[in-house]
Design a protein around this motif. Structure first.
Motif, PDB file in Angstrom:
ATOM      1  N   ASN A  83       0.831  -1.218   0.000  1.00  0.00           N
ATOM      2  CA  ASN A  83       0.000   0.000   0.000  1.00  0.00           C
ATOM      3  C   ASN A  83       0.859   1.260   0.000  1.00  0.00           C
ATOM      4  N   ASN A  85       3.808   1.567   1.305  1.00  0.00           N
ATOM      5  CA  ASN A  85       4.748   1.612   2.427  1.00  0.00           C
ATOM      6  C   ASN A  85       5.929   0.694   2.130  1.00  0.00           C
ATOM      7  N   ARG A 138      -2.246   4.860  10.688  1.00  0.00           N
ATOM      8  CA  ARG A 138      -1.383   3.688  10.562  1.00  0.00           C
ATOM      9  C   ARG A 138       0.069   4.160  10.607  1.00  0.00           C
ATOM     10  N   ASN A 230       6.715   5.082   8.356  1.00  0.00           N
ATOM     11  CA  ASN A 230       5.706   5.633   7.469  1.00  0.00           C
ATOM     12  C   ASN A 230       4.457   5.944   8.279  1.00  0.00           C
ATOM     13  N   LEU A 231       4.011   7.186   8.223  1.00  0.00           N
ATOM     14  CA  LEU A 231       2.794   7.616   8.894  1.00  0.00           C
ATOM     15  C   LEU A 231       1.725   7.852   7.829  1.00  0.00           C
ATOM     16  N   VAL A 232       0.613   7.130   7.938  1.00  0.00           N
ATOM     17  CA  VAL A 232      -0.468   7.239   6.966  1.00  0.00           C
ATOM     18  C   VAL A 232      -1.746   7.597   7.714  1.00  0.00           C
ATOM     19  N   GLU A 235      -6.160   6.165   5.537  1.00  0.00           N
ATOM     20  CA  GLU A 235      -5.721   5.262   4.479  1.00  0.00           C
ATOM     21  C   GLU A 235      -6.878   4.831   3.580  1.00  0.00           C
ATOM     22  N   GLU A 240      -6.456  10.733   2.178  1.00  0.00           N
ATOM     23  CA  GLU A 240      -5.232  10.082   2.650  1.00  0.00           C
ATOM     24  C   GLU A 240      -4.048  11.047   2.606  1.00  0.00           C
ATOM     25  N   LYS A 241      -3.267  11.019   3.685  1.00  0.00           N
ATOM     26  CA  LYS A 241      -2.031  11.781   3.775  1.00  0.00           C
ATOM     27  C   LYS A 241      -0.954  10.854   4.311  1.00  0.00           C
ATOM     28  N   ARG A 242       0.262  10.990   3.805  1.00  0.00           N
ATOM     29  CA  ARG A 242       1.350  10.135   4.278  1.00  0.00           C
ATOM     30  C   ARG A 242       2.652  10.916   4.377  1.00  0.00           C
ATOM     31  N   GLU A 243       3.441  10.525   5.346  1.00  0.00           N
ATOM     32  CA  GLU A 243       4.775  11.068   5.561  1.00  0.00           C
ATOM     33  C   GLU A 243       5.719   9.910   5.847  1.00  0.00           C
ATOM     34  N   SER A 244       6.974  10.065   5.432  1.00  0.00           N
ATOM     35  CA  SER A 244       7.999   9.057   5.699  1.00  0.00           C
ATOM     36  C   SER A 244       9.185   9.715   6.390  1.00  0.00           C
TER      37      SER A 244
END
Length: 263
Positions: A83, A85, A138, A230-232, A235, A240-244
């Protein structure tokens, strides 16, 4: 005769040497999935093999199993992207691997990438089980040293602390899977998060080898262990927003605050 055998062996070697790296995925498979389709009991089992890790709190974990081929002597790290990640992927001598993951409802994807970043295999499937609520929060931790044991720690707005010895929170949050054999993943999930501030930590707990766990400096494989968190949020939704975050760890006992965020 000797010349014929020599030419034949050269041809076989050349064929092996020039074989393109590839990947197979036994689980999960593509298509439309519904884990309760053939099981009408109160708690239907998922339609995947049961993973060996049993520390967590969710019952819907999936074991992603497969095999890399024609990779020569290279054992990794390849990449298993679930997904979106990315997780470091290591194999045994036959190129086989098995990693746990806790999928949510809706569209899911699994991709195997070579060490050079080339896509070797990708599977897309839709989980139609209504019992699997999509994750609103997540957090996924992975790292690049299979001989090191890292731990994910989450502090929720009400002060509860999720970690390996306290995987299930009363507010609905949970740590699962809890990777205990390196190099992860460790995953924290909340499907109905409370509003407030969350803290994400990573801890270099110890090392892992043939004799089990140990706290011996230098028994890890890499001098500097690179962890990726990984911050999601929200999801599999339009929001949806994600940061690594890439965090280096050098010594057993290192405990670093990776991220403070509000939901």
């Amino acid at each position: 005769m000797r010349l014929f055998l020599s030419l034949a062996m050269t041809l076989v070697w050349a064929t092996v040497a020039w074989a393109e790296p590839s990947a197979e995925l036994q689980e999960p498979v593509g298509g439309w999935r519904f884990s309760g389709l053939l099981d009408r009991t109160e708690n239907p089992r998922v339609a995947y093999p049961t993973p060996p890790i049993d520390r967590g709190v969710q019952r819907n974990r999936t074991m992603i199993e497969g095999q890399l081929k024609a990779i020569g002597t290279q054992r990794g790290p390849h990449t298993l992207a679930v997904n979106g990640n990315p997780l470091n992927l290591y194999t045994d001598e036959q190129g086989r691997f098995a990693r746990p993951y806790a999928f949510g409802a809706g569209s899911n994807s699994v991709e195997v990438r070579s060490a050079e970043g080339r896509s070797l295999k990708r599977v897309q499937f839709y989980e139609a089980n209504d019992l699997r609520t999509p994750a609103r929060i997540r957090v996924v931790l992975g790292w690049d040293d299979p001989k090191a044991e890292l731990d994910l720690h989450i502090i929720t707005p009400d002060g509860q602390h999720a970690f390996f010895a306290h995987t299930a929170l009363t507010n609905g949050g949970g740590l699962d899977p809890d990777g205990v054999d390196g190099p992860g993943p460790e995953m924290f999930t909340m499907t109905a998060p409370m509003k407030g501030t969350y803290l994400v930590y990573v801890n270099y707990w110890g090392n892992f080898g043939d004799g089990g766990y140990n706290f011996e400096e230098g028994s890890n494989q890499n001098e500097v262990i690179t962890s990726q968190i990984n911050l999601v949020l929200n999801e599999n939704t339009v929001n949806e927003k994600r940061e690594s975050f890439v965090v280096p760890l050098r010594a057993i006992g290192d405990l670093l605050l990776v991220k403070t965020f509000n939901y």
